[in-house]
Design a protein around this motif. Structure first.
Motif, mmCIF file in Angstrom:
data_model
loop_
_atom_site.group_PDB
_atom_site.id
_atom_site.type_symbol
_atom_site.label_atom_id
_atom_site.label_comp_id
_atom_site.label_asym_id
_atom_site.label_seq_id
_atom_site.Cartn_x
_atom_site.Cartn_y
_atom_site.Cartn_z
ATOM 1 N N LEU A 34 -10.860 -5.675 0.070
ATOM 2 C CA LEU A 34 -10.549 -5.679 -1.419
ATOM 3 C C LEU A 34 -9.620 -6.950 -1.712
ATOM 4 O O LEU A 34 -10.252 -7.550 -2.849
ATOM 5 C CB LEU A 34 -9.816 -4.354 -1.823
ATOM 6 C CG LEU A 34 -9.455 -3.934 -3.222
ATOM 7 C CD1 LEU A 34 -11.113 -3.690 -3.948
ATOM 8 C CD2 LEU A 34 -8.699 -2.825 -3.489
ATOM 9 N N VAL A 65 -9.639 5.900 -0.226
ATOM 10 C CA VAL A 65 -11.012 5.401 -1.272
ATOM 11 C C VAL A 65 -11.384 5.990 -2.362
ATOM 12 O O VAL A 65 -11.669 5.412 -3.278
ATOM 13 C CB VAL A 65 -12.300 5.385 -0.081
ATOM 14 C CG1 VAL A 65 -13.515 5.209 -0.711
ATOM 15 C CG2 VAL A 65 -12.217 4.566 0.982
ATOM 16 N N LEU A 70 -12.669 2.982 -4.795
ATOM 17 C CA LEU A 70 -12.884 1.847 -4.156
ATOM 18 C C LEU A 70 -14.463 1.886 -4.033
ATOM 19 O O LEU A 70 -15.101 2.963 -3.556
ATOM 20 C CB LEU A 70 -12.203 1.536 -2.842
ATOM 21 C CG LEU A 70 -10.861 1.479 -2.834
ATOM 22 C CD1 LEU A 70 -10.047 1.275 -1.358
ATOM 23 C CD2 LEU A 70 -10.192 0.428 -3.750
ATOM 24 N N ASN A 71 -15.299 0.834 -4.191
ATOM 25 C CA ASN A 71 -16.492 0.703 -3.969
ATOM 26 C C ASN A 71 -16.858 0.174 -2.795
ATOM 27 O O ASN A 71 -16.969 -1.389 -2.691
ATOM 28 C CB ASN A 71 -17.074 0.186 -5.184
ATOM 29 C CG ASN A 71 -18.727 0.075 -5.235
ATOM 30 O OD1 ASN A 71 -19.429 1.047 -4.569
ATOM 31 N ND2 ASN A 71 -19.301 -0.878 -5.899
ATOM 32 N N GLN A 149 -4.553 -1.478 -8.702
ATOM 33 C CA GLN A 149 -5.229 -0.753 -7.654
ATOM 34 C C GLN A 149 -5.143 -1.532 -6.270
ATOM 35 O O GLN A 149 -4.826 -0.927 -5.552
ATOM 36 C CB GLN A 149 -6.596 -0.892 -8.304
ATOM 37 C CG GLN A 149 -7.848 -0.458 -6.963
ATOM 38 C CD GLN A 149 -9.184 -0.917 -7.193
ATOM 39 O OE1 GLN A 149 -9.388 -2.135 -7.590
ATOM 40 N NE2 GLN A 149 -10.216 -0.189 -7.119
ATOM 41 N N LEU A 150 -5.097 -2.926 -6.262
ATOM 42 C CA LEU A 150 -4.921 -3.740 -5.243
ATOM 43 C C LEU A 150 -3.490 -3.732 -4.595
ATOM 44 O O LEU A 150 -3.407 -3.711 -3.507
ATOM 45 C CB LEU A 150 -5.212 -5.088 -5.341
ATOM 46 C CG LEU A 150 -5.294 -6.007 -4.040
ATOM 47 C CD1 LEU A 150 -6.065 -5.724 -3.169
ATOM 48 C CD2 LEU A 150 -5.727 -7.405 -4.726
ATOM 49 N N ALA A 153 -3.276 -0.452 -2.962
ATOM 50 C CA ALA A 153 -4.115 -0.388 -1.552
ATOM 51 C C ALA A 153 -3.288 -1.123 -0.506
ATOM 52 O O ALA A 153 -3.155 -0.615 0.695
ATOM 53 C CB ALA A 153 -5.469 -1.067 -1.962
#
Length: 334
Positions: A34, A65, A70-71, A149-150, A153
């Motif tokens: 990511l 996920v 997450l894609n 988001q990142l 993660a």
């Protein structure tokens, strides 16, 4: 020029990038992919897609996920001709690490000790405890803004990869965690750590507890046939807490292979080297001093018509024998 600047220069002018995670990816691999995707976007890459093989079966990984939206595409959807460049993160070679064994990468970023592949951009740092630490360093050097988001993660990945920072963390992990902490959603991370065990995971762990065989400070055990590959690592972590035990191997039959997960806190034992010595001639094996994995085809032990229960039992005995032999321990009567 820093490695981050070299990567940015290499990606300049690239239209599309495929980022390949290793099979059954863990948070370090997924978060690193990511992060590389975000760097590629910053460099002007218009199309970036993330791929993985195997399964995402660990309950925390599934929640990771889902909650972070997450894609990721499965390796079955990958078409090499659709992308200008291909990157591997958290693994360096296709053999034994990804279903896409014929794919050669243009970019490799990894923290595992391995022979450097021949490709355009390679950044291997086995002195780091997580690939995520390398990607965070890129962000800092390139001064790229990090979203929630990142940040979430990466913080979760750094924590999980080093198991609460007791499995050989380096200063790089602490520095990276401190940097991403301010960008993370801590309430969301609490939800990730509260992800529930599936009944199948509990069954596999309980089977591993029941079947344990100990020689000195070393323990080996079978979880039998299971659909929960990640339960093997969870069982290994749990059994490492047994009094007097400092090295653990947990294995189980998943589909048509014997999957293994090893842990060690004995400074004299390199788990990755032990598994390579025991199983590299019949499958794939490797890892770190403190944690490692291996996989061997179940078909090595019998043909497909063999009774499943007898086959699993026979394979279990052979795995235990090979593991104890690699450590020069008496086999006993298991």
């Amino acid at each position: 020029m820093t490695r981050a600047q070299e990567l940015a220069e290499y990606l300049a002018g690239t239209e599309s990038l495929a980022i390949i995670c290793h099979d059954n990816p863990d948070p370090d691999c997924i978060a690193s992919a990511l992060a590389l995707s975000a760097i590629a976007e910053w460099c002007g890459v218009a199309d970036t897609e993330l791929f993985y093989g195997g399964m995402i079966s660990h309950q925390q990984n599934r929640a990771f996920v889902n909650l972070l939206h997450l894609n990721l595409e499965h390796a079955e959807e990958f078409v090499r001709g659709d992308f200008d460049k291909v990157a591997f993160v958290d693994h360096a070679t296709p053999a034994g690490h990804t279903e896409l064994e014929s794919v050669e990468p243009d970019i490799v970023i990894d923290h595992h000790s391995t022979e450097a592949p021949e490709c355009d951009f390679v950044d291997l740092r086995d002195e780091y405890g997580a690939t995520a630490s390398i990607l965070v360093e890129y962000f800092r050097e390139l001064d790229i803004k990090m979203n929630v988001q990142l940040g979430s993660a990466l913080l979760f990945a750094l924590h999980r990869e080093r198991i609460d920072y007791i499995r050989g963390p380096t200063t790089h992990e602490y520095e990276a965690a401190l940097y991403v902490y301010g960008h993370a959603d801590l309430e969301l991370l609490e939800r990730l750590y509260g992800a529930a065990f599936s009944p199948s995971t509990v069954d596999a762990i309980s089977e591993a507890i029941r079947n344990r065989v100990q020689r000195g400070a070393t323990l080996a055990t079978s979880a039998g046939r299971t659909t929960e590959r990640d339960a093997l690592a969870q069982a290994a972590d749990y059994l490492l807490n047994v009094e007097g035990v400092d090295t653990v191997l947990v294995f189980g039959v998943v589909d048509s292979a014997v999957e293994m997960s090893a842990r060690s806190i004995d400074p004299r034992v390199h788990a990755g080297n032990v598994l390579q010595q025991a199983f590299a001639d019949v499958g794939s094996a490797g890892g770190h001093a403190d944690m490692a994995g291996a996989q061997i085809p179940l078909g090595l032990f019998a043909d497909s018509d063999a009774d499943d229960e007898e086959l699993v039992d026979f394979a279990s005995r052979r795995v235990v024998h090979r593991f104890f032999d690699a450590l020069h321990l008496e086999r006993g009567e298991e």
